[in-house]
Design a protein around this motif. Structure first.
Motif, short mmCIF file in Angstrom:
data_model
loop_
_atom_site.label_atom_id
_atom_site.label_comp_id
_atom_site.label_asym_id
_atom_site.label_seq_id
_atom_site.Cartn_x
_atom_site.Cartn_y
_atom_site.Cartn_z
N ARG A 87 -1.73 -2.87 -9.47
CA ARG A 87 -1.75 -2.61 -8.03
C ARG A 87 -3.11 -2.80 -7.38
NH1 ARG A 87 3.19 1.46 -6.99
NH2 ARG A 87 4.66 0.07 -8.01
N CYS A 88 -4.15 -2.98 -8.20
CA CYS A 88 -5.47 -3.20 -7.60
C CYS A 88 -5.51 -4.49 -6.79
CB CYS A 88 -6.57 -3.18 -8.66
SG CYS A 88 -6.47 -4.49 -9.87
N PHE A 89 -4.55 -5.38 -7.01
CA PHE A 89 -4.49 -6.63 -6.24
C PHE A 89 -3.75 -6.47 -4.91
CE2 PHE A 89 -5.22 -8.10 -10.60
CZ PHE A 89 -6.25 -9.00 -10.38
N SER A 90 -3.15 -5.30 -4.69
CA SER A 90 -2.48 -5.03 -3.40
C SER A 90 -3.55 -4.63 -2.39
CB SER A 90 -1.49 -3.88 -3.53
OG SER A 90 -0.50 -4.20 -4.47
N ILE A 122 0.84 -1.21 0.00
CA ILE A 122 0.00 0.00 0.00
C ILE A 122 0.87 1.26 0.00
CG2 ILE A 122 -1.63 1.35 1.43
CD1 ILE A 122 -3.12 -0.96 0.28
N ILE A 123 1.97 1.24 0.75
CA ILE A 123 2.87 2.41 0.81
C ILE A 123 3.39 2.74 -0.59
CG2 ILE A 123 5.21 3.12 1.55
CD1 ILE A 123 3.44 3.50 3.85
N ASN A 176 -6.79 -21.07 -15.01
CA ASN A 176 -5.40 -21.17 -15.48
C ASN A 176 -4.58 -19.90 -15.28
OD1 ASN A 176 -3.13 -22.26 -16.68
ND2 ASN A 176 -3.85 -21.99 -18.78
N TYR A 177 -5.01 -18.78 -15.86
CA TYR A 177 -4.24 -17.53 -15.80
C TYR A 177 -4.68 -16.71 -14.59
CZ TYR A 177 -4.43 -18.92 -20.72
OH TYR A 177 -4.42 -19.64 -21.88
N ILE A 178 -3.71 -16.05 -13.93
CA ILE A 178 -4.13 -15.18 -12.82
C ILE A 178 -3.39 -13.84 -12.79
CG2 ILE A 178 -2.59 -16.16 -11.03
CD1 ILE A 178 -6.31 -15.10 -10.59
N ASN A 179 -2.24 -13.74 -13.46
CA ASN A 179 -1.50 -12.48 -13.41
C ASN A 179 -1.84 -11.57 -14.60
OD1 ASN A 179 -0.03 -13.11 -11.04
ND2 ASN A 179 1.16 -14.55 -12.28
N PRO A 180 -2.22 -10.34 -14.35
CA PRO A 180 -2.56 -9.43 -15.45
C PRO A 180 -1.31 -9.00 -16.21
CG PRO A 180 -2.62 -8.25 -13.36
CD PRO A 180 -2.35 -9.68 -13.02
#
Lengths: 291, 291
Positions: free
Chosen positions: B273-276, A270-271, B249-253
């Motif tokens: 970053r929406c996954f953070s 987040i930072i 199968n796929y998960i990383n954008p």
């Protein structure tokens, strides 16, 4: 009790409701369990309410400022981000921040020697420490000096003294209006050491574009670096909230400094990620030439 | 007009206000300029209102669904994230999404051959296309097939057909309730190809933890990967909104897939970053063992 109910309240079917009236076109109403404190200070009307949706809430002049269920988000974001940017933040000035949440977060850093907390309204500090422990914590850290003064006056008389200044103000109306003036940012700049930095809350990117633009411009003209970051603050209109950093020297956060700090919203990702702005903000806030 | 005013409205000092009554403890009221459309479909009460704070709004059963000033945030986030995860999203199923905003975003990808848009309520599609062009756009793309059917029935009869399924539902009450059931996710899983993926809106991490936990659990049990991401949606309670991806199968954008797409919220940084997640969400949603 009905007879003496402050103007911010209404009764509906026996229930007590607080309605925020600050916006002309949008009203938010909270069902209230109990009025824990209600009083008038020299500066504003002060309440702590227990609500059904947000737990305990600090309410100033009828506007919700912080709550026990989401206050940590705002307070962690206004504190940990600047403290992860400055490599050695020893002397900190907090202007405003009467809920004591920012001071509580700053005290999590062993490197910090002194925190000057300048809040105009002593009543706010007292009622938060008594009624809002989830936000203000048991703030009995000897590094914190409470100074009950006008932040503008206080900053004017300081020179080359602080590593980090945190401006934790309410909205730019009432007692906090002068904390958005250019002359105030000039005082902050002067109060900072040669490698110091400041951060302020700069309102909503959706609803307060004028204030945000003005803050970005004013800080950008004074400091070598100006940078925006955002967080979600559920009790603030629009949810998305902005913070503006002005810095003389350092601008990139080192998330490793978060190590071992107990937090509920902030973490290393987040930072770093908070500076990644939505596309419309990138277009509205292009980098300053000197950045 | 006063006589025939739908129950969702009140008049105050000559002004028209819409008050959302869905939550017991929190009410949001919007000052309304004009009722552009009002009618009852077979499934729900449908309105398009022009408001002072949010511009034009789609309102179903008295609840604001999308607005012309922030609808793009939700629609970009529910569409571009899955389309940046799947390397070759040729055939897309959208369930719900009557405002047509998700379909509009999906059509920005040249690789897409076909978009089946299954919305139960034809009236919603018609009024959005007529009154909410900022959200639905002039959706005259020949790749989009409009199918007016129950999403649950439609998905049940499909097998190994889609690359990406987008479940763009309203809240889990009224017509959308069945779109949160486990049997529905099973149908979606079956309707997807061997390397397909789904995304659904999964409500607020602050206010709807039960629905979110249940969605995460149900999708996690069915799919090889389950992952949460968030966005800020100013008109939804709490501002912070969650989306859940289930993938075979796929998960990383791959944010490079965004290249040349015109967007207002999403960009390459946001897609990554929406996954953070905020710390409290990381603690509440530990990774599934199979992930």
């Amino acid at each position: 009790m009905n007879k003496n109910l402050p103007v911010y309240f209404s009764k509906q079917d026996g229930d007590l409701w607080l309605t925020e009236e600050e916006r002309e076109d949008l009203k938010i109403s909270y069902r209230i369990k109990e009025i824990l404190f209600e009083g008038q200070s020299e500066f504003q009307h002060v309440m702590v309410l227990d609500s059904y949706s947000f737990g305990r809430m600090l309410v100033l002049d009828g506007i919700v400022q912080t709550t026990s269920i989401d206050g940590y988000i705002y307070n962690e974001m206004i504190s940990h981000v600047p403290l992860c940017i400055h490599p050695e933040p020893k002397k900190i000035l907090i202007i405003g921040g009467g809920d004591c949440g920012a001071a509580k977060e700053v005290c999590k850093y062993a490197v910090v020697d002194q925190v000057d907390m300048v809040e105009i309204d002593k009543l706010v500090v007292e009622v938060c420490q008594h009624h809002l422990p989830e936000v203000s914590g048991p703030l009995a850290d000897s590094r914190v000096q409470f100074i009950y003064d006008d932040g503008v006056n206080f900053a004017e008389n300081k020179e080359n003294e602080y590593d980090v200044v945190i401006v934790d103000s309410s909205d730019p109306i009432g007692p906090a209006k002068s904390l958005f003036e250019k002359s105030f940012y000039q005082s902050i700049h002067k109060s900072l050491k040669a490698d110091g930095l400041m951060v302020c809350q700069s309102q909503s990117p959706i609803f307060h574009q004028e204030v945000m633009q003005q803050t970005y411009q004013r800080i950008g003209e004074l400091f070598h670096f100006v940078k925006l970051y955002t967080a979600v603050v559920p009790t603030y209109p629009g949810g998305l909230w902005s913070f503006t950093v002005g810095s003389k020297n350092y601008i990139n956060p080192d998330p490793a400094r978060l190590k071992d700090k107990e937090t509920h919203y902030v973490n290393k990702d987040i930072i770093e990620r908070c500076f990644s702005l939505p596309q419309f903000m990138i277009e509205q806030y292009p980098p300053f030439e000197n950045n």
